[in-house]
Design a protein around this motif. Structure first.
Motif: not given
Length: 109
Positions: A53-82
């Motif tokens: 979503g805009s600003g780099g927010r994850i828009s997927l609700p619930g568990e899918l959102g968590l998975e998305q985050r996980f996958l991205l981190q696995a690809e080397g994407v950096k997170f700043r908080g959420r």
DNA sequence: ACTTTGACTTCGG
DNA sequence: TCCGAAGCCAAAG
């Protein structure tokens, strides 16, 4: 158009991300962010986790959102908080001409 | 031809 | 930061 959008999404390389709005724009449909979401649902084989979503927010609700985050981190994407560190990871698309002819907000008066 | 549907976006409080 | 409202638009039914 659905295909144009899907094509754009397929171009996002590993370790990078984009946003609904940016993808729509890159496909030539600047105001169809919502449709991008729909495309991610229908079309399979897309790197769906790389679209945020805009600003780099994850828009997927619930568990899918968590998975998305996980996958991205696995690809080397950096997170700043959420949010994702867009400055570092956002994909720059080549400019594309708008398809349906540019529409502009009517000054209304 | 009309209505619904989105993993949206921006703005104001 | 977290809502709510309003704007947005093609696809699918």
């Amino acid at each position: 158009m659905t295909l144009a959008i899907a094509a754009v999404i397929r171009q996002i390389p590993r370790g990078q991300v984009s946003t609904y709005g940016a993808v729509a724009k890159a496909a030539g449909y600047p105001r169809c962010a919502r449709h991008v979401a729909k495309v991610l649902n229908q079309v399979r084989g897309l790197p769906w986790q790389r679209v945020l979503g805009s600003g780099g927010r994850i828009s997927l609700p619930g568990e899918l959102g968590l998975e998305q985050r996980f996958l991205l981190q696995a690809e080397g994407v950096k997170f700043r908080g959420r949010k994702v560190d867009m400055k570092a990871c956002e994909r720059a698309f080549p400019k594309r001409p708008v398809v349906g002819g540019n529409r502009r907000r009517v000054p209304k008066k």
